[in-house]
Design a protein around this motif. Structure first.
Motif, PDB file in Angstrom:
ATOM      1  N   GLU A 129      44.333  53.192  66.637  1.00 55.06           N
ATOM      2  CA  GLU A 129      43.434  53.679  65.593  1.00 55.06           C
ATOM      3  C   GLU A 129      41.972  53.449  65.956  1.00 55.06           C
ATOM      4  O   GLU A 129      41.100  54.224  65.560  1.00 55.06           O
ATOM      5  N   HIS A 133      50.468  59.331  65.070  1.00 56.85           N
ATOM      6  CA  HIS A 133      51.155  58.507  64.070  1.00 56.85           C
ATOM      7  C   HIS A 133      51.294  57.063  64.557  1.00 56.85           C
ATOM      8  O   HIS A 133      52.412  56.553  64.700  1.00 56.85           O
ATOM      9  N   PRO A 134      50.176  56.383  64.809  1.00 50.76           N
ATOM     10  CA  PRO A 134      50.270  55.006  65.307  1.00 50.76           C
ATOM     11  C   PRO A 134      50.937  54.053  64.323  1.00 50.76           C
ATOM     12  O   PRO A 134      51.488  53.033  64.726  1.00 50.76           O
ATOM     13  N   ASP A 135      50.901  54.407  63.028  1.00 57.42           N
ATOM     14  CA  ASP A 135      51.565  53.578  62.025  1.00 57.42           C
ATOM     15  C   ASP A 135      53.075  53.600  62.186  1.00 57.42           C
ATOM     16  O   ASP A 135      53.765  52.654  61.773  1.00 57.42           O
ATOM     17  N   ARG A 169      50.102  59.020  69.296  1.00 49.59           N
ATOM     18  CA  ARG A 169      48.674  58.878  68.978  1.00 49.59           C
ATOM     19  C   ARG A 169      48.348  59.435  67.606  1.00 49.59           C
ATOM     20  O   ARG A 169      47.422  58.962  66.930  1.00 49.59           O
ATOM     21  N   THR A 199      49.213  49.339  66.730  1.00 52.57           N
ATOM     22  CA  THR A 199      48.756  50.365  65.794  1.00 52.57           C
ATOM     23  C   THR A 199      47.238  50.313  65.651  1.00 52.57           C
ATOM     24  O   THR A 199      46.560  51.348  65.698  1.00 52.57           O
TER      25      THR A 199
END
Length: 322
Positions: free
Chosen positions: A242, A226-228, A224, A238
């Motif tokens: 976000e 670092h969704p990228d 959560r 992603t």
């Protein structure tokens, strides 16, 4: 397989063009409360399916329990189906380097970067398929790091009798609450298990409701934060994480989508034809039932269908009654 062995899937999404329904995507889904109660279901959520890459967060939990230690961005990549960007590949390479191993030690399959833009950039540079570019390289790098941590053999980390797959099977069974009676091989070479959607929803609920600092919660928090790293730029997983605070999401090949909300309610779905385009639109009506703000989900539910460069229809999830 005979016809009476087919899961009893139900319509989950439709594509319209003009006045007609052009295509219908069938599938099954299960949405549960934090205590395991049923919120809504469609199709046959108790049928066994292969969750494919949606297993990665559970595998990451197993590796942490086996002693793996990674910073949050690297842990998110260990649970990722990344797009193969420069950042993704560099992060996977760092996991390897910090463990004292090299990309040549990886045993995953080779591939081009998964992301459209990332793949085109890669091809423009004249590069071909590699193990580091393949979308599971973060998981495999972490698997090697776990082996180094424990003094386990590196060359055979994918073998069924290796200590690492043994630990993974135990943790997946525990988190889903199901016996692993069906086991095959995923595209990248790791084991994949036949599990019910209800069991997978149960597991994802446990990830977000676990106590802070536990392996389950560390994986959920890393993804959560670092969704990228979990997918990439332009990827719906992603974008959804976000858009919705506290939401955890992971997709898988062949139309698999898992989602858990901060309150512990969770959703698991499978598109029967394996079509990726219907995966997120089919999830939106269930997320609405689970109480997510409709305004946050608008970009994911009604996807335009074009004719002559202009919108002439849409792909949308079918409404669900409680």
């Amino acid at each position: 397989m005979t016809n009476n062995q087919f899961p009893a899937h139900a319509p989950l999404a439709v594509q319209t063009r003009g006045e007609l329904v052009e295509s219908v995507h069938f599938g099954s889904l299960a949405a549960i409360t934090a205590d395991g109660g049923s919120l809504v279901s469609r199709g046959e959520p108790g049928a066994r399916v292969y969750p494919r890459s949606a297993l990665k967060p559970l595998i990451a939990v197993a590796m942490l329990r086996a002693g793996l230690e990674l910073p949050a961005d690297q842990l998110a990549l260990a649970a990722a189906s990344h797009s193969g960007s420069e950042q993704h590949q560099e992060t996977a390479a760092k996991i390897l380097a910090d463990a004292g191993v090299v990309p040549e030690d990886l045993r995953n399959s080779t591939d081009l970067p998964y992301g459209v833009a990332e793949q085109q950039a890669w091809l423009n540079e004249g590069k071909g398929p590699t193990q580091l570019a393949q979308n599971c390289s973060g998981k495999h790098a972490a698997m090697l790091a776990t082996c180094v941590k424990n003094g386990w053999p590196l060359e055979t980390y994918l073998d069924a009798d290796h200590p690492l797959p043994t630990v993974i099977r135990e943790v997946v069974s525990e988190l889903t609450g199901e016996e692993l009676t069906v086991i095959s091989t995923d595209g990248c070479g790791t084991e994949v298990f036949g599990l019910s959607l209800t069991g997978m929803a149960r597991a994802f609920s446990k990830l977000v409701t676990a106590a802070p600092g536990t392996p389950e919660r560390l994986v959920a928090d890393a993804m959560r934060a670092h969704p990228d790293m979990v997918a990439g730029i332009g990827r719906d997983v992603t974008a959804l994480m976000e858009a919705v605070p506290g939401l955890l999401a992971k997709d898988g090949f062949e139309g698999i989508q898992m989602i858990a909300l901060a309150n512990g309610s969770a959703l698991a779905l499978k598109i029967s034809d394996g079509g990726d385009r219907a995966r997120m639109p089919a999830a939106v009506p269930a997320l609405l039932t689970m109480g997510v703000d409709p305004a946050l989900l608008t970009p994911f539910n009604h996807l335009p269908v074009y004719g002559g460069g202009h919108p002439v229809g849409e792909l949308r999830g079918l409404p669900l009654a409680n």
